[in-house]
Write an enzyme that holds these catalytic residues in place. Structure first.
Site, short mmCIF file in Angstrom:
data_model
loop_
_atom_site.label_atom_id
_atom_site.label_comp_id
_atom_site.label_asym_id
_atom_site.label_seq_id
_atom_site.Cartn_x
_atom_site.Cartn_y
_atom_site.Cartn_z
N VAL A 166 1.14 -1.29 -0.44
CA VAL A 166 -0.12 0.12 0.10
C VAL A 166 0.91 1.27 -0.28
O VAL A 166 1.89 1.37 0.97
CB VAL A 166 -0.70 0.12 0.78
CG1 VAL A 166 -1.88 1.55 1.47
CG2 VAL A 166 -1.60 -1.26 1.20
N ASN A 215 20.89 -5.74 -14.02
CA ASN A 215 21.93 -7.02 -15.20
C ASN A 215 22.54 -6.35 -16.15
O ASN A 215 23.11 -5.11 -16.55
CB ASN A 215 20.57 -7.40 -15.62
CG ASN A 215 19.77 -8.36 -14.22
OD1 ASN A 215 20.37 -8.39 -13.59
ND2 ASN A 215 18.76 -9.02 -14.32
N GLY A 242 9.65 1.94 1.35
CA GLY A 242 9.12 2.66 2.34
C GLY A 242 10.26 3.99 3.05
O GLY A 242 12.01 3.78 2.40
#
Length: 602
Positions: free
Chosen positions: A285, A467, A518
């Protein structure tokens, strides 16, 4: 005394000019410097002659194994350049790991992943210190396109070598290799069981099996890390920030007059799919700030002076501290029993500090639907024991967004194989929120190799720098997305490092959003701090521009003219269609020739 000294210096200089055949314009310039004081003269001479020095060139690459934010090995590349005949370390770059961190994996699988990761990093270090070090020596770090082209050719050569080795091994074995996608095999076995039981008619539509994951060449980290390090070195030598250097590369050295900042998608909650709670559909969320405010501006709480606010503050003090667990994404881990619970939790939290969802803040949900498919049943398990077909998933999202209009983005609401359902959900919700493909996309190497690769209809895609991805690949791909009026999102992978170059890439490429995770892990907070620093710098230079509002696309309206075109002539009102829309639809399967299968650079 001083006059005699000046005269002697002039005579010696004139003799030097004649004996060494110094150009006349340089002689005149030096003569103009002699009236200066000695202390000023030396500085002026140094600055003047530095203009004629050879351009900095790469003299050495150094690769080493370092640890990322979760303690796993990854690659760091350092670049040394020859500047005014001296070897100098310019910069370094750390590339993020492409390996996803499973929430629940068997120990055998974990050990295999760790061995594969170590082997890949070890091989990448060898590539950098040996082949790439020799190949890029004496090249200018400002020649990004040329260096990226050489890196791409080197990588292609390694791919061909691996194919030849595998072919030789297969010929030695002389045994036919039967390769199949595991999910498809399970799906077929499930279909046979259902057919024998006779519970469902054979006319039921079977779901397309999951596409096999593309293998990653061992050592490919060297290509991406070297390209990023070269970009940072080029920016350093040109004495400009990395985001300005990327913007110049994208615009063919045409400096933009104004730049916009990507809106951060801040992950606040992570609903574990393997927890004891029932909810599986929501992986993240995320909170999105409003466009009108700068990143430093925060809406001030309005509850401090009210009795209600003081009462809530007292409740918080009296209540026992909650048990908190922090995810590798830098957010709080929580378990929920239904789809509305995490959204109501966010709504309550915003109300408690005087914010209103849909006005002061917006929500985005990472569904990660590809992790939910039960291939035996052919349905998504959105709650423990609750399954939905791909068609039913569209109804779930329509009901959810209608009930929570503050949701303005859904990431991976479906698997990329369910293309018809992508079309349906875009037509139903495209005018209300962004439908974003992250896993429902492919890597840049496949996109560049085949421009006709099909992708599901979507509003935009998430790009990840991992990569063999090169800076030139991101520049080219973001330009292609801009041409198709798709939004670009720069995303942070699971195994993130402390290198903050991703933010500069997002700003320089003009990405609409940046998905960093976060605010509870150093490797992710570092990037938010970099975003704040760039905003301050652009504001100081008066080159910062804010977009007016969120711009969605009504996919249903855009597909309407195609259906009615043969019957009704083009109406004159077409010119008055909203020109500001920036995310047009990919018309089902007609889009692949224009837009590649996507961009989860993994």
């Amino acid at each position: 005394m001083e006059a005699d000294t000046d005269g002697q210096l002039r005579r010696e200089a004139a003799e030097y000019y004649r004996s060494h055949r110094v150009p006349q314009r340089m002689e005149e310039a030096l003569n103009a410097l002699f009236p200066l004081r000695p202390a000023d003269l030396y500085g002026e001479l140094a600055n003047y002659f530095s203009k004629f020095s050879k351009a900095p060139v790469i003299c050495k690459l150094a690769g080493r194994k370092v640890l990322d934010g979760v303690g796993q090995p990854t690659l760091e590349v350092e670049i040394y350049c020859t500047i005014k005949n001296y070897e100098k370390r310019i910069c370094s770059a750390v590339i993020s790991s492409h390996y996803q961190i499973p929430e629940k994996a068997l120990s055998e699988r974990t050990e295999a992943d760790e061995k594969e990761r170590n082997d890949s990093v070890t091989t990448a270090v060898e590539w950098v210190n040996e082949s790439l070090n020799t190949m890029l020596r004496d090249l200018k770090p400002t020649d990004q396109c040329e260096i990226d082209k050489m890196l791409g050719e080197y990588f292609s050569k390694k791919v061909e070598e691996k194919k030849e080795i595998e072919k030789e091994e297969e010929e030695e074995d002389n045994t036919p290799s039967l390769t199949s996608c595991a999910p498809s095999a399970v799906a077929l076995s499930g279909q046979k069981k259902e057919a024998k039981a006779g519970k469902k008619p054979s006319t039921e539509r079977t779901i397309p099996p999951a596409e096999p994951s593309e293998s990653v060449l061992c050592g490919s980290l060297a290509i991406g890390a070297t390209s990023l390090a070269v970009a940072r070195a080029g920016a350093s030598i040109n004495r400009i920030p990395l985001y300005s250097h990327i913007a110049l590369l994208k615009r063919n050295q045409d400096s933009p007059k104004e730049m916009t900042l990507p809106l951060p998608m801040v992950t606040l909650l992570s609903c574990e799919k393997c927890s004891a709670a029932k909810l599986k559909l929501v992986k993240e969320v995320m909170l999105i700030p409003p466009i009108q405010l700068s990143l430093k501006q925060q809406p001030s709480p309005q509850l401090a002076d009210s009795k209600k606010g003081r009462a809530r503050q007292k409740e918080k003090k009296d209540s026992p501290p909650a048990l908190k667990r922090v995810s590798h994404l830098g957010c709080l881990i929580t378990g929920c029993d239904n789809l509305e619970q995490p959204l109501l939790l966010m709504q309550t939290a915003c109300n408690n500090i005087g914010l209103e969802l849909g006005t002061d803040m917006y929500l985005a949900i990472n569904c990660a639907a590809h992790e939910l498919m039960d291939y035996v049943k052919g349905k998504y398990e959105i709650l423990t024991g609750t399954f939905k077909s791909p068609d039913e998933m569209v109804d779930v999202y329509v009901e959810l967004v209608n009930k929570f209009p503050s949701i303005i983005a859904l990431v991976d609401p479906l698997r990329k194989e369910d293309r018809q359902q992508w079309n349906n959900v875009c037509c139903a919700l495209g005018s209300k929120c962004y439908l974003i493909a992250e896993d429902a996309a492919t890597n840049t190497s496949k996109i560049k190799a085949d421009q006709n690769t099909n992708i599901p209809m979507c509003s935009g895609i998430v790009l990840k720098y991992v990569n063999q991805t090169k800076v030139s690949d991101l520049v080219e791909l973001s330009g292609l997305l801009d041409g198709q009026r798709h939004i670009t999102i720069l995303g942070s992978p699971d195994g993130e490092s402390s290198d903050d170059s991703l933010v500069d890439l997002a700003v320089g490429l003009g990405a609409r959003f940046v998905k960093l995770g976060g605010l509870s892990r150093g490797e992710r907070v570092t990037k938010y701090n970099r975003l704040l620093a760039i905003e301050e710098e652009l504001a100081k230079n008066r080159t910062l521009r804010y977009d007016a509002n969120f711009e969605f696309t009504d996919f249903a309206e855009e597909s309407q003219p195609e259906k009615q075109g043969p019957e009704v002539p083009a109406p004159p009102q077409q010119d008055s269609a909203p020109a500001q829309l920036s995310v047009p639809a990919l018309q089902g399967h007609s889009a692949p020739a224009q837009l590649p299968e996507s961009s989860t650079l993994t």
